[in-house]
Motif scaffolding. Structure first.
Motif, short mmCIF file in Angstrom:
data_model
loop_
_atom_site.label_atom_id
_atom_site.label_comp_id
_atom_site.label_asym_id
_atom_site.label_seq_id
_atom_site.Cartn_x
_atom_site.Cartn_y
_atom_site.Cartn_z
N GLY A 1 2.18 7.45 -0.11
CA GLY A 1 3.05 6.78 -0.98
C GLY A 1 3.04 7.58 -2.13
N PHE A 2 1.69 7.61 -3.10
CA PHE A 2 1.33 8.76 -3.96
C PHE A 2 2.37 10.28 -3.93
CE2 PHE A 2 -1.40 11.13 -7.17
CZ PHE A 2 -0.87 10.55 -7.92
N GLY A 3 2.31 11.02 -3.15
CA GLY A 3 2.32 12.20 -3.12
C GLY A 3 3.96 11.81 -3.20
N TYR A 4 4.56 10.91 -2.31
CA TYR A 4 6.20 10.79 -2.83
C TYR A 4 6.46 10.35 -4.08
CZ TYR A 4 10.35 8.47 -1.66
OH TYR A 4 11.73 7.67 -2.11
N LEU B 1 0.54 -1.12 0.36
CA LEU B 1 0.33 -0.27 0.02
C LEU B 1 0.78 1.26 0.06
CD1 LEU B 1 -2.54 -0.97 2.66
CD2 LEU B 1 -3.03 -1.37 -0.12
N LEU B 2 1.92 1.17 0.43
CA LEU B 2 2.57 2.53 0.85
C LEU B 2 3.57 2.54 -0.87
CD1 LEU B 2 3.83 4.75 2.23
CD2 LEU B 2 5.37 3.02 3.45
N PHE B 3 4.27 1.85 -0.69
CA PHE B 3 4.73 2.11 -2.26
C PHE B 3 4.46 1.41 -3.58
CE2 PHE B 3 9.46 0.74 -4.05
CZ PHE B 3 9.63 1.43 -4.15
N VAL B 4 3.94 -0.47 -3.35
CA VAL B 4 3.62 -0.92 -4.79
C VAL B 4 3.00 -0.01 -4.96
CG1 VAL B 4 3.20 -2.58 -5.78
CG2 VAL B 4 4.79 -2.46 -4.22
N PRO C 1 1.08 2.85 -5.03
CA PRO C 1 1.34 4.11 -5.28
C PRO C 1 2.38 4.90 -6.63
CG PRO C 1 1.63 3.91 -2.91
CD PRO C 1 1.84 2.71 -3.63
N LEU C 2 3.39 3.63 -6.59
CA LEU C 2 4.66 3.93 -7.94
C LEU C 2 3.42 3.16 -9.05
CD1 LEU C 2 7.24 3.95 -8.75
CD2 LEU C 2 7.56 1.72 -8.30
N LEU C 3 2.81 1.91 -8.84
CA LEU C 3 1.83 2.13 -10.23
C LEU C 3 0.85 2.06 -10.36
CD1 LEU C 3 1.07 -1.88 -9.59
CD2 LEU C 3 3.41 -0.89 -11.14
N LEU C 4 0.34 3.93 -9.62
CA LEU C 4 -0.72 4.52 -10.05
C LEU C 4 0.23 5.90 -10.15
CD1 LEU C 4 -2.75 4.75 -6.55
CD2 LEU C 4 -3.45 3.17 -9.01
N ALA C 5 1.51 5.80 -9.78
CA ALA C 5 2.00 7.62 -10.35
C ALA C 5 2.76 7.10 -11.36
CB ALA C 5 2.83 7.79 -8.82
N THR D 1 8.45 17.65 2.11
CA THR D 1 6.78 17.29 2.33
C THR D 1 7.60 15.89 2.62
OG1 THR D 1 6.60 19.55 2.39
CG2 THR D 1 4.87 18.31 3.02
N THR D 2 6.69 15.37 1.16
CA THR D 2 6.34 14.68 0.80
C THR D 2 7.58 13.35 1.04
OG1 THR D 2 7.29 14.73 -1.50
CG2 THR D 2 5.15 15.21 -1.49
N SER D 3 8.32 13.39 1.40
CA SER D 3 9.61 12.93 1.56
C SER D 3 9.91 12.61 2.88
CB SER D 3 11.21 12.54 1.11
OG SER D 3 11.32 12.76 -0.23
N ALA D 4 9.78 13.56 3.52
CA ALA D 4 9.07 13.81 5.19
C ALA D 4 8.69 12.47 6.21
CB ALA D 4 9.40 14.94 6.24
#
Length: 249
Positions: free
Chosen positions: A117-120, A34-37, A39-43, A79-82
């Motif tokens: 994750g998406f914002g990141y 949910l936090l990585f895979v 959002p990465l696919l969505l972005a 902000t997104t990285s924090a």
């Protein structure tokens, strides 16, 4: 985008979602998905550009929103990285972990993980319209820091005290790994599997860096050609008045 939605659904409603409140390592896998895979696919699917292309008024609204000061701050790399770095630490090392297992907070936590994750990845990939663009080199540096932070959290969970002992003991689970083994497997998932899954993302950043460098080189060559075309000489030192006077004697 469909693939990202599918991964999110599997992590929420499939076997992963069913056993996440029972086994530590399955919960770790769910968090990673949910936090990585997802959002990465969505972005990577450029959802903002897709939405804007469907309606001109919507595109104008998005442009105004992205140019606002609030969005520039909220979607800045800092902000997104924090938020991405802090979320796993807060989730695992505070009462939030147990509270997010069941009930309304569980659903809110899943939404929060996907949004963070998406914002990141949205601000890092920069394949969509973003409030401000920055060099891919900065994004690569952020990836190094994020990888170190994930590794440190993995070590803390692997060698540190057990998390949510009372919660897992109350489940009276008489099958599967012990609490210590369960947590050690989860720590490895967050650390090792997280780093493995980040390889395609880092590779994409490296390609972006190469493209950015070639673009800068072409721009510099065009500027030099323009200077050479505007002047009568093609020698670089002839464009400097002091050197031209010295070597032209």
């Amino acid at each position: 985008m469909l693939l990202g939605i599918t991964v999110c659904a599997l992590a929420t409603f499939g076997p992963v979602g069913e056993y996440a409140p029972v086994l530590f390592w399955v919960r770790a896998l769910q968090v990673l998905l949910l936090l990585f895979v997802t959002p990465l696919l969505l972005a990577s699917a450029r959802p903002v550009a897709w939405v804007c292309s469907r309606s001109m008024p919507v595109g104008q609204i998005v442009d105004r929103a992205l140019s606002s000061r609030a969005m520039r701050v909220a979607l800045s790399p800092l902000t997104t990285s924090a938020a991405m770095l802090a979320t796993p630490w807060l989730l695992y090392l505070t009462p939030w972990y147990v509270a997010s297992m069941t009930g309304p907070l569980a659903a809110l936590t899943r939404v929060w993980l996907v949004l963070v994750g998406f914002g990141y990845f949205y601000t890092r990939l920069q394949v969509d319209p973003v409030p401000r663009r920055f060099s891919p080199l900065l994004s690569i540096g952020i990836s190094v820091v994020e990888s170190l932070a994930d590794g440190l959290l993995g070590i803390v969970l692997w060698l540190g005290p057990l998390i949510a002992v009372d919660y897992y003991a109350a489940l009276q689970r008489d099958w599967g790994p012990s609490l210590r083994t369960d947590q050690s497997i989860g720590a490895g998932i967050l650390w090792i599997l997280g780093d493995v899954l980040s390889i395609p993302f880092v590779a994409a950043l490296m390609r972006q860096l190469g493209t950015d460098e070639r673009r800068k080189a072409k721009r510099a060559d065009a500027e030099l050609d323009q200077v050479s075309g505007d002047g009568a000489s093609t020698l670089w030192w002839e464009n400097d008045p002091a050197l031209r006077d010295r070597f032209s004697r």
